[in-house]
Scaffold this motif. Structure first.
Motif, PDB file in Angstrom:
ATOM      1  N   LYS A 122      63.685  45.883  53.270  1.00  0.00           N
ATOM      2  CA  LYS A 122      63.009  46.874  54.094  1.00  0.00           C
ATOM      3  C   LYS A 122      62.029  46.195  55.033  1.00  0.00           C
ATOM      4  O   LYS A 122      61.976  46.497  56.225  1.00  0.00           O
ATOM      5  CB  LYS A 122      62.262  47.873  53.196  1.00  0.00           C
ATOM      6  CG  LYS A 122      62.943  49.254  53.179  1.00  0.00           C
ATOM      7  CD  LYS A 122      62.109  50.240  52.393  1.00  0.00           C
ATOM      8  CE  LYS A 122      62.987  51.320  51.784  1.00  0.00           C
ATOM      9  NZ  LYS A 122      62.326  52.000  50.673  1.00  0.00           N
TER      10      LYS A 122
ATOM     11  N   GLU B 108      63.735  44.627  57.750  1.00  0.00           N
ATOM     12  CA  GLU B 108      64.226  45.650  58.699  1.00  0.00           C
ATOM     13  C   GLU B 108      63.085  46.184  59.543  1.00  0.00           C
ATOM     14  O   GLU B 108      63.186  46.298  60.767  1.00  0.00           O
ATOM     15  CB  GLU B 108      64.876  46.804  57.930  1.00  0.00           C
ATOM     16  CG  GLU B 108      66.327  46.510  57.564  1.00  0.00           C
ATOM     17  CD  GLU B 108      66.890  47.571  56.660  1.00  0.00           C
ATOM     18  OE1 GLU B 108      66.343  48.694  56.638  1.00  0.00           O
ATOM     19  OE2 GLU B 108      67.883  47.279  55.973  1.00  0.00           O
ATOM     20  N   ASN B 109      61.982  46.548  58.819  1.00  0.00           N
ATOM     21  CA  ASN B 109      60.821  47.073  59.527  1.00  0.00           C
ATOM     22  C   ASN B 109      60.347  46.111  60.596  1.00  0.00           C
ATOM     23  O   ASN B 109      60.057  46.504  61.732  1.00  0.00           O
ATOM     24  CB  ASN B 109      59.665  47.346  58.557  1.00  0.00           C
ATOM     25  CG  ASN B 109      59.925  48.633  57.771  1.00  0.00           C
ATOM     26  OD1 ASN B 109      60.806  49.392  58.136  1.00  0.00           O
ATOM     27  ND2 ASN B 109      59.158  48.832  56.720  1.00  0.00           N
TER      28      ASN B 109
ATOM     29  N   GLU C 208      62.539  46.351  63.467  1.00  0.00           N
ATOM     30  CA  GLU C 208      62.312  47.555  64.265  1.00  0.00           C
ATOM     31  C   GLU C 208      61.056  47.416  65.129  1.00  0.00           C
ATOM     32  O   GLU C 208      61.050  47.776  66.304  1.00  0.00           O
ATOM     33  CB  GLU C 208      62.192  48.777  63.350  1.00  0.00           C
ATOM     34  CG  GLU C 208      63.560  49.311  62.930  1.00  0.00           C
ATOM     35  CD  GLU C 208      63.434  50.362  61.841  1.00  0.00           C
ATOM     36  OE1 GLU C 208      62.333  50.902  61.666  1.00  0.00           O
ATOM     37  OE2 GLU C 208      64.449  50.618  61.170  1.00  0.00           O
ATOM     38  N   GLU C 209      59.989  46.899  64.457  1.00  0.00           N
ATOM     39  CA  GLU C 209      58.731  46.766  65.195  1.00  0.00           C
ATOM     40  C   GLU C 209      58.902  45.871  66.404  1.00  0.00           C
ATOM     41  O   GLU C 209      58.407  46.158  67.503  1.00  0.00           O
ATOM     42  CB  GLU C 209      57.640  46.201  64.285  1.00  0.00           C
ATOM     43  CG  GLU C 209      56.922  47.304  63.521  1.00  0.00           C
ATOM     44  CD  GLU C 209      56.078  46.763  62.394  1.00  0.00           C
ATOM     45  OE1 GLU C 209      55.626  45.611  62.499  1.00  0.00           O
ATOM     46  OE2 GLU C 209      55.895  47.492  61.411  1.00  0.00           O
ATOM     47  N   GLU C 210      59.679  44.805  66.152  1.00  0.00           N
ATOM     48  CA  GLU C 210      59.890  43.893  67.266  1.00  0.00           C
ATOM     49  C   GLU C 210      60.588  44.596  68.425  1.00  0.00           C
ATOM     50  O   GLU C 210      60.232  44.457  69.588  1.00  0.00           O
ATOM     51  CB  GLU C 210      60.728  42.696  66.810  1.00  0.00           C
ATOM     52  CG  GLU C 210      59.885  41.454  66.596  1.00  0.00           C
ATOM     53  CD  GLU C 210      60.699  40.370  65.957  1.00  0.00           C
ATOM     54  OE1 GLU C 210      61.860  40.171  66.387  1.00  0.00           O
ATOM     55  OE2 GLU C 210      60.182  39.726  65.019  1.00  0.00           O
ATOM     56  N   GLN C 211      61.615  45.420  68.016  1.00  0.00           N
ATOM     57  CA  GLN C 211      62.354  46.165  69.045  1.00  0.00           C
ATOM     58  C   GLN C 211      61.427  47.112  69.785  1.00  0.00           C
ATOM     59  O   GLN C 211      61.508  47.241  70.998  1.00  0.00           O
ATOM     60  CB  GLN C 211      63.485  46.951  68.391  1.00  0.00           C
ATOM     61  CG  GLN C 211      64.710  46.085  68.154  1.00  0.00           C
ATOM     62  CD  GLN C 211      65.826  46.866  67.514  1.00  0.00           C
ATOM     63  OE1 GLN C 211      65.637  48.015  67.095  1.00  0.00           O
ATOM     64  NE2 GLN C 211      66.992  46.259  67.438  1.00  0.00           N
ATOM     65  N   ALA C 212      60.569  47.818  68.992  1.00  0.00           N
ATOM     66  CA  ALA C 212      59.665  48.775  69.608  1.00  0.00           C
ATOM     67  C   ALA C 212      58.705  48.055  70.544  1.00  0.00           C
ATOM     68  O   ALA C 212      58.483  48.432  71.661  1.00  0.00           O
ATOM     69  CB  ALA C 212      58.859  49.503  68.549  1.00  0.00           C
TER      70      ALA C 212
END
Lengths: 184, 224
Positions: free
Chosen positions: B213, B216-217, B220-224
């Motif tokens: 997780k 993954e998180n 995601e944060e990097e993507q955001a």
């Protein structure tokens, strides 16, 4: 032909392994034989000493025994004969009970002791207590449970086994004409 | 080859993760029968361990020499030989213990732990790891027996190693040194060990999921 040869080879290998193991066992047997005999002897001496209550006693095994008993010893202290000690196995609740019965020349029981038993712990093993076995001291002739000696409550089979063993010991001695058959 | 065998891992497996008694449920007969006291349990455990180490050693040494068709016969010959040797040695040097274990010493021959390790490990692995396997599995067997013997002796007789520890006011629960007590105690011990194993497994899983997780998180944060 090759099949026979192969079978022969298998048999040979198994024989070789068996021979190797037999060698190991016989070597260990040779190394331990004396020590084991010593232990058994010490055990026997301890039981006989406990029954006759004397440290300076000597005992001699007798030959030509009735088949119900495994050993009969004449026990003496110096020149004074103390009596006989009978060793036998009697069927208990959890297998054989190895019993030693000391009997005086007058046919009265001097003491009973249990060499080994596998009775139920806490119940049947109570027949091995010195306070219980003391109930046999001084008795003679054919004994009955509830008359000459008491049983242990909850351990009827074990009590009967000890009683049967003691009776067999007394019978064996009178059969061998060491004590009078009708001693009262 | 050297990385394939780790003694630490073997010990951990033998003692806990793959304990012959508590997890594999092998060798129940001696386990239930001799654990009336801690001394008997320890004696039985160590005697079986000695046999296991010797038989694993010899079977591993001869593993290429023993024909497949008669391997079980060969194992039994080897095992029974060592059992007889151990029995003689105990009779000579541990006579009291021999007296209380009696019949169960020769019965080590049919202890399935020993045959199972011969078949599953010693016949397929080199000598040194096989000896280690004997040590590990033997210690696991001893550990389980001592645990069982300690509980049964404590509750059933109020003693440990024959010394009174619960005081004279404790009325021993005889049930525990009788056969039903063996089954009860063993059942509870197995349940406890299973519970611990499950909890450990869950923790491992949870840790793995958490890590996943987190990564993954992080992604995601990097993507955001």
């Amino acid at each position: 032909m090759s099949k026979i040869l192969q079978s022969a080879k298998i048999a040979l290998v198994l024989t070789l392994i068996s021979a190797l193991i037999a060698g190991v066992v016989s070597l260990v047997n040779q190394l331990t034989y004396e020590k084991i005999e010593e232990n058994l002897e010490a055990d026997r001496r301890a039981s006989i000493t406990a029954i006759f209550g004397s440290e300076q006693l000597s005992y001699e095994p007798m030959s030509e025994l009735p088949e119900e008993v495994t050993g009969v010893y004449t026990v003496s202290e110096g020149d004074r004969a103390l009596g006989y000690c009978v060793n036998l196995l009697t069927g208990g609740f959890g297998g054989d009970i190895d019993l030693m019965v000391g009997v005086g020349e007058d046919g009265r029981i001097i003491g009973v002791s249990i060499v080994s038993m596998s009775e139920t712990p806490g119940l049947g093993t109570k027949v091995g207590a010195a306070s219980y076995l003391a109930g046999y001291i001084g008795k003679s002739g054919e004994l009955t449970l509830g008359r000459e000696v008491d049983g242990v409550s909850g351990a009827t089979v074990s009590s009967k086994a000890v009683l049967a063993g003691v009776n067999t010991a007394l019978q064996a001695l009178s059969q061998m004409n060491l004590i009078g058959g009708e001693a009262e | 080859m050297s990385t394939k065998y780790s003694f630490g891992k073997q010990i951990r497996e033998g003692l806990f993760e793959n304990n012959p008694v508590l997890v594999q449920l092998l060798g129940m007969c001696p386990t239930l029968a001799v654990t009336t006291s801690i001394t008997n349990a320890l004696g039985m455990g160590l005697a079986a361990t000695a046999v296991l180490i010797c038989s694993n050693f010899l079977i591993s040494l001869l593993r290429k020499f023993i024909p497949k068709q008669v391997r079980i016969a060969a194992y039994i010959v080897i095992i029974s030989g060592f059992v007889t040797a151990i029995e003689l040695l105990m009779k000579a040097y541990f006579y009291d213990l021999y007296g209380s274990l009696g019949l169960f010493i020769p019965l080590i021959v049919v202890n399935c732990i020993i045959l199972a390790r011969a078949e599953a490990f010693a016949s397929r692995n080199p000598v040194i790891p096989s000896i280690m396997d004997g040590v590990a599995m033997g210690l696991g067997f001893t550990f389980a027996l001592v645990l069982l013997g300690a509980v049964r002796e404590l509750l059933g007789a109020g003693t440990l190693f024959g010394f009174a520890v619960l005081g004279s006011r404790y009325q021993p629960a005889l049930l525990f040194i009788q056969p039903p007590g063996a089954f009860l105690t063993l059942g509870l011990l197995i349940a406890a060990v299973q519970k611990i194993r499950n909890v450990m497994k869950d923790k491992k899983k949870a840790a793995k999921q958490n890590a996943q997780k987190k990564s993954e998180n992080a992604g995601e944060e990097e993507q955001a």
